[in-house]
Design a protein around this motif. Structure first.
Motif, PDB file in Angstrom:
ATOM      1  N   SER A  80       4.791   9.690   4.020  1.00 49.43           N
ATOM      2  CA  SER A  80       5.207   9.393   5.393  1.00 49.43           C
ATOM      3  C   SER A  80       4.005   9.129   6.285  1.00 49.43           C
ATOM      4  CB  SER A  80       6.024  10.566   5.958  1.00 49.43           C
ATOM      5  OG  SER A  80       7.230  10.730   5.260  1.00 49.43           O
ATOM      6  N   GLN A  81       2.965   9.928   6.105  1.00 46.17           N
ATOM      7  CA  GLN A  81       1.765   9.760   6.918  1.00 46.17           C
ATOM      8  C   GLN A  81       1.094   8.417   6.637  1.00 46.17           C
ATOM      9  OE1 GLN A  81      -1.453  12.457   6.044  1.00 46.17           O
ATOM     10  NE2 GLN A  81      -2.256  12.359   8.122  1.00 46.17           N
ATOM     11  N   VAL A  82       0.994   8.052   5.355  1.00 35.99           N
ATOM     12  CA  VAL A  82       0.369   6.778   5.002  1.00 35.99           C
ATOM     13  C   VAL A  82       1.184   5.616   5.553  1.00 35.99           C
ATOM     14  CG1 VAL A  82      -0.252   5.258   3.076  1.00 35.99           C
ATOM     15  CG2 VAL A  82      -0.772   7.695   2.956  1.00 35.99           C
ATOM     16  N   GLN A 115       1.589   2.508  -2.491  1.00 38.03           N
ATOM     17  CA  GLN A 115       2.101   2.113  -3.797  1.00 38.03           C
ATOM     18  C   GLN A 115       1.557   3.002  -4.912  1.00 38.03           C
ATOM     19  OE1 GLN A 115       1.441  -2.068  -4.477  1.00 38.03           O
ATOM     20  NE2 GLN A 115       2.698  -2.695  -2.730  1.00 38.03           N
ATOM     21  N   ARG A 116       0.321   3.512  -4.731  1.00 34.08           N
ATOM     22  CA  ARG A 116      -0.271   4.348  -5.779  1.00 34.08           C
ATOM     23  C   ARG A 116       0.335   5.745  -5.836  1.00 34.08           C
ATOM     24  NH1 ARG A 116      -5.279   1.936  -4.141  1.00 34.08           N
ATOM     25  NH2 ARG A 116      -5.801   3.783  -2.906  1.00 34.08           N
ATOM     26  N   LEU A 117       0.968   6.175  -4.736  1.00 36.08           N
ATOM     27  CA  LEU A 117       1.649   7.466  -4.763  1.00 36.08           C
ATOM     28  C   LEU A 117       2.818   7.365  -5.734  1.00 36.08           C
ATOM     29  CD1 LEU A 117       1.703   8.328  -0.958  1.00 36.08           C
ATOM     30  CD2 LEU A 117       0.334   9.431  -2.708  1.00 36.08           C
ATOM     31  N   PHE A 150      -3.626  -5.544  -9.354  1.00 36.27           N
ATOM     32  CA  PHE A 150      -4.820  -5.851  -8.573  1.00 36.27           C
ATOM     33  C   PHE A 150      -6.035  -5.963  -9.502  1.00 36.27           C
ATOM     34  CE2 PHE A 150      -8.580  -4.275  -6.223  1.00 36.27           C
ATOM     35  CZ  PHE A 150      -8.639  -5.241  -5.226  1.00 36.27           C
ATOM     36  N   PRO A 151      -6.781  -7.082  -9.446  1.00 41.43           N
ATOM     37  CA  PRO A 151      -7.924  -7.298 -10.351  1.00 41.43           C
ATOM     38  C   PRO A 151      -9.165  -6.530  -9.912  1.00 41.43           C
ATOM     39  CG  PRO A 151      -7.695  -9.176  -8.902  1.00 41.43           C
ATOM     40  CD  PRO A 151      -6.546  -8.250  -8.573  1.00 41.43           C
ATOM     41  N   ALA A 152      -9.128  -5.215 -10.037  1.00 39.23           N
ATOM     42  CA  ALA A 152     -10.231  -4.384  -9.555  1.00 39.23           C
ATOM     43  C   ALA A 152     -11.549  -4.725 -10.236  1.00 39.23           C
ATOM     44  CB  ALA A 152      -9.893  -2.909  -9.753  1.00 39.23           C
ATOM     45  N   MET A 153     -11.506  -5.029 -11.530  1.00 45.53           N
ATOM     46  CA  MET A 153     -12.748  -5.302 -12.260  1.00 45.53           C
ATOM     47  C   MET A 153     -13.438  -6.550 -11.730  1.00 45.53           C
ATOM     48  SD  MET A 153     -14.252  -3.563 -14.552  1.00 45.53           S
ATOM     49  CE  MET A 153     -15.911  -3.793 -15.205  1.00 45.53           C
ATOM     50  N   ARG A 154     -12.671  -7.579 -11.423  1.00 49.38           N
ATOM     51  CA  ARG A 154     -13.275  -8.813 -10.911  1.00 49.38           C
ATOM     52  C   ARG A 154     -13.797  -8.644  -9.488  1.00 49.38           C
ATOM     53  NH1 ARG A 154     -11.739 -12.980  -7.676  1.00 49.38           N
ATOM     54  NH2 ARG A 154      -9.536 -12.417  -7.582  1.00 49.38           N
ATOM     55  N   ILE A 155     -13.074  -7.904  -8.681  1.00 47.25           N
ATOM     56  CA  ILE A 155     -13.385  -7.866  -7.254  1.00 47.25           C
ATOM     57  C   ILE A 155     -14.419  -6.808  -6.915  1.00 47.25           C
ATOM     58  CG2 ILE A 155     -12.376  -7.308  -4.994  1.00 47.25           C
ATOM     59  CD1 ILE A 155      -9.917  -8.845  -5.801  1.00 47.25           C
ATOM     60  N   VAL A 156     -14.262  -5.594  -7.437  1.00 43.41           N
ATOM     61  CA  VAL A 156     -15.203  -4.513  -7.077  1.00 43.41           C
ATOM     62  C   VAL A 156     -16.048  -4.066  -8.263  1.00 43.41           C
ATOM     63  CG1 VAL A 156     -13.823  -3.657  -5.162  1.00 43.41           C
ATOM     64  CG2 VAL A 156     -13.399  -2.770  -7.440  1.00 43.41           C
ATOM     65  N   TYR A 210      -4.341  -3.377   4.331  1.00 47.22           N
ATOM     66  CA  TYR A 210      -4.085  -3.625   2.910  1.00 47.22           C
ATOM     67  C   TYR A 210      -4.349  -2.376   2.076  1.00 47.22           C
ATOM     68  CZ  TYR A 210      -4.519  -5.506  -1.793  1.00 47.22           C
ATOM     69  OH  TYR A 210      -4.378  -5.716  -3.145  1.00 47.22           O
ATOM     70  N   PHE A 211      -5.427  -1.685   2.367  1.00 43.24           N
ATOM     71  CA  PHE A 211      -5.747  -0.476   1.601  1.00 43.24           C
ATOM     72  C   PHE A 211      -4.688   0.604   1.799  1.00 43.24           C
ATOM     73  CE2 PHE A 211     -10.508  -1.658   1.749  1.00 43.24           C
ATOM     74  CZ  PHE A 211     -10.388  -2.367   0.558  1.00 43.24           C
TER      75      PHE A 211
END
Length: 714
Positions: free
Chosen positions: A433-435, A420-422, A375-381, A413-414
């Motif tokens: 499971s909760q997510v 995926q980050r877990l 994910f291009p975090a630098m470009r987007i946020v 999406y978030f």
């Protein structure tokens, strides 16, 4: 005591050979109960005598020291479990504990009766909770009994008991995958340790090692049960396979993929996937693509989707239709007082602008190939330190600007990004499971609010296997707002979906031919769909690399001749390049699939050398030769056999006089369990249920629409 003395005396007076069913009849006669025919069961239920019958048996069973009397009690217990209503009464009074106790008795005849009884009790268990308890209590005991009945030259009775032991292990392994759904928490470490999976793996592998002189003559039935059990062991505790000497567990799974049996090949690769994916206890399984819960009804277990649906319906009923809907005043207050105002570099955080860039990335796709890997975090946020407060600020900004659809897309999406980050195997399984469940709630809400939009149809196929999701994805392709990027994603995830369904259905094919047919259809559809998907992917993208790996694996699993495997070696270079690119770019997608493929390539020669004897025997088996021909000639338009859901068994007048062990009792339309006390749906009078819970579940998942739909005629 007089009754007990008479009973023991009559049982002891019998001359060998003694049939256990005769002991059962003697016990029942002395107790004044009848359990020989379906009519007997119906009479007990009609007269509301189930509790007293179970109580009589339990009182007799306590402190029972006579092996023949105990054997007769076990036969009576088997009869009770054949009717789900009476089985529930037996569970209430923990009658199954007596069966477990009898496994430890030194009497071989009683031990064998206890094994066959436990096999039936597990097969006919009325609910999942008692099955889980039985699995934990019995697994180690059964494992230790296997060597006693696996010797070459055993009698037919021993072979029958040996197969029953393996069936019990498979049943235990199948049902334990429902532990989190049934108990709302992960399998406790103490319970997993009690299963003794490492001992089980060490016990099972020699059974199919044809070079071991003490092994029983290898038949397909043994190989089928052992190979499936090993696949389950890898799912629950990968170290149980990895700890086998000389890496022979991994090599065995690879050898399975080199056999002539399509089902065994798929089972071998599923075993590799399980080894190199997080264990059952360590990770959220709901979002796992190769999750056995997705095909749990193969073995008659409760399905995952109705459970998810019940959670969704309960949430809507509790909170209202609009999930997480916020009043306009709250949105305005939050928007003007965001949680994040300044980025780490000192610049202002533009929540609305960032949100729209995220939405554009999700719906239109990455700007270049590199962005498909991470994910291009630098470009987007404008920062790599992307956290949940910023996500909330972006959703609020969209709601404030009346971008409700965009806000719902980002909300989902978030959640997928959080899942995926877990870190696999290191995070909290309960959080995972909760997510996952929150993501499902967001998807369901999105489908209801925006049925004409493509995104939520596409979202339903992400990390979820099943034909219903493919249907939703197809509807997404027909949406007017379906972008080229969403189209590529739908093709990509549909390929993964079909591949997953194929290997799961063929690997865990169960007792009915329809599952093999479904699996063969899915895996062959996956082959053609992967080719089609590769044709529209962006060259060099992460999705293209994953599909290249998938193409290689499916060609390995669907080959019909040994020469096909040699021809496929030319694809190794392409696959190795794809694996290397994904690793270099830091892509975290499908790590289990990638690791399994690496070992499939690198250890292929070792597996062939170590298990050459097994492969020679397997490829000559009549079942394997027939299956290979059937798979080669299989066409995707072959209809799938579906059992009737009418709940009808044999003709009731004939059945009531038939021996209980030969009768085909009526079955509940929903759970498919047998009983003489089914109640008809009061509206259609066709569907029949063993309890109210089954009726409600069937109503909520489809019967409501099909129950009464009269055609109107002029």
């Amino acid at each position: 005591m007089a009754l007990m003395d008479k009973l023991e005396k009559e049982c002891e007076s019998l001359q060998p050979p003694i049939r256990s069913i005769v002991l059962g009849e003697i016990v029942c006669r002395h107790l004044g109960i009848a359990l020989s025919t379906p009519r007997d069961l119906k009479r007990i239920i009609k007269n509301n005598q189930g509790s007293s019958v179970v109580q009589k048996l339990w009182q007799f069973a306590r402190d029972q020291r006579n092996p023949r009397v105990a054997g007769g009690i076990l036969v009576a217990i088997r009869s009770l479990y054949m009717d789900v209503v009476l089985a529930r009464e037996a569970v209430k009074q923990n009658l199954h504990d007596f069966v477990i106790q009898c496994l430890d008795v030194p009497s071989k005849n009683l031990q064998q009766t206890a094994i066959t009884t436990l096999n039936d009790v597990l097969s006919y268990s009325p609910d999942i909770l008692p099955s889980l308890d039985l699995a934990v209590k019995s697994n180690a005991k059964i494992t230790r009994l296997i060597p006693l009945y696996s010797k070459a030259g055993s009698s037919d009775d021993n072979k029958h008991i040996f197969e029953a032991l393996l069936q019990i292990i498979r049943c235990n392994m199948c049902k334990l995958c429902l532990y989190r759904i049934a108990q709302n928490h992960a399998l406790p470490r103490s319970s997993q340790n009690a299963l003794q999976l490492r001992l089980l793996a060490r016990t099972l592998v020699p059974l199919i090692d044809v070079d071991t002189s003490s092994t029983v003559h290898l038949e397909w039935s043994t190989l089928d049960l052992v190979s499936e059990c090993l696949t389950w062991i890898a799912y629950y505790e990968s170290k149980a396979i990895l700890s086998l000497p000389s890496n022979e567990g991994v090599l065995l799974f690879i050898a399975f993929t080199l056999s002539s049996s399509p089902a065994l090949r798929c089972r071998g690769f599923l075993g590799l996937l399980n080894i190199y994916s997080p264990d059952f206890r360590q990770d959220s399984q709901e979002g796992r693509l190769y999750n056995p819960l997705l095909v749990s009804d193969i073995h008659g277990l409760p399905r995952q989707e109705p459970f998810i649906r019940q959670v969704v319906e309960a949430h809507i009923k509790r909170t209202g239709e609009e999930i997480d809907a916020l009043p306009a005043e709250t949105v305005s207050a939050h928007y003007h007082n965001p949680q994040t105002r300044v980025l780490p570099d000192g610049s202002d955080f533009d929540a609305y602008g960032s949100a729209m860039r995220v939405f554009d990335f999700v719906t239109q796709g990455p700007q270049d190939v590199d962005e498909s890997f991470l994910f291009p975090a630098m470009r987007i946020v404008k920062t790599m330190e992307f956290h949940r407060d910023m996500e909330q600020d972006m959703i609020i900004a969209l709601l404030y600007h009346k971008k409700n659809y965009e806000a719902d897309v980002l909300k989902h999406y978030f959640l997928t990004q959080r899942l995926q980050r877990l870190k696999p195997g290191r995070g909290d399984p309960e959080e995972g499971s909760q997510v996952f469940m929150l993501g499902r709630l967001a998807m369901d809400a999105g489908l209801r609010r925006w049925p004409e939009k493509c995104y939520f149809h596409y979202a339903m196929i992400q990390s979820q296997a099943g034909p219903q999701y493919i249907e939703l994805a197809t509807l997404g392709l027909q949406s007017a707002d379906c972008t080229p990027h969403i189209k590529r994603q739908i093709f990509y995830h549909t390929s993964l979906n079909l591949f997953c369904m194929g290997i799961m259905q063929l690997s865990l094919d169960g007792p009915e031919p329809r599952w093999w047919t479904r699996g063969a259809r899915s895996i062959k559809q996956a082959c053609s769909h992967i080719e089609e998907a590769l044709g529209i992917m962006q060259p060099g993208s992460a999705e293209e690399k994953i599909l290249q790996i998938l193409k290689f694996v499916t060609s390995q699993l669907t080959c019909t001749r040994s020469s096909d495997l040699d021809e496929d070696l030319f694809r190794f270079t392409e696959v190795e390049d794809a694996l290397a690119t994904l690793e270099t770019k830091g892509c975290q997608d499908h790590l289990g699939l990638r690791s399994a493929t690496v070992h499939l390539i690198s250890d292929r020669q070792k597996a062939t050398q170590r298990w050459s004897g097994l492969l020679n025997v397997v490829n000559k088996m009549e079942h394997v030769v027939e299956e290979a021909h059937r798979f080669s000639d299989f066409r995707e338009d072959i209809p799938t056999y579906e059992p009737s859901d009418s709940g009808r068994g044999q003709n009731s007048s004939k059945m009531s006089r038939t021996s209980l062990y030969r009768a085909d009792l009526p079955r509940c339309t929903w759970c498919r369990r047998a009983s003489m006390a089914l109640r008809k749906c009061s509206v259609c009078e066709t569907a029949k249920y063993c309890r109210t819970t089954c009726q409600k579940s069937h109503w909520l998942t489809g019967h409501k629409g099909e129950c009464i739909s009269p055609e109107m005629t002029a």
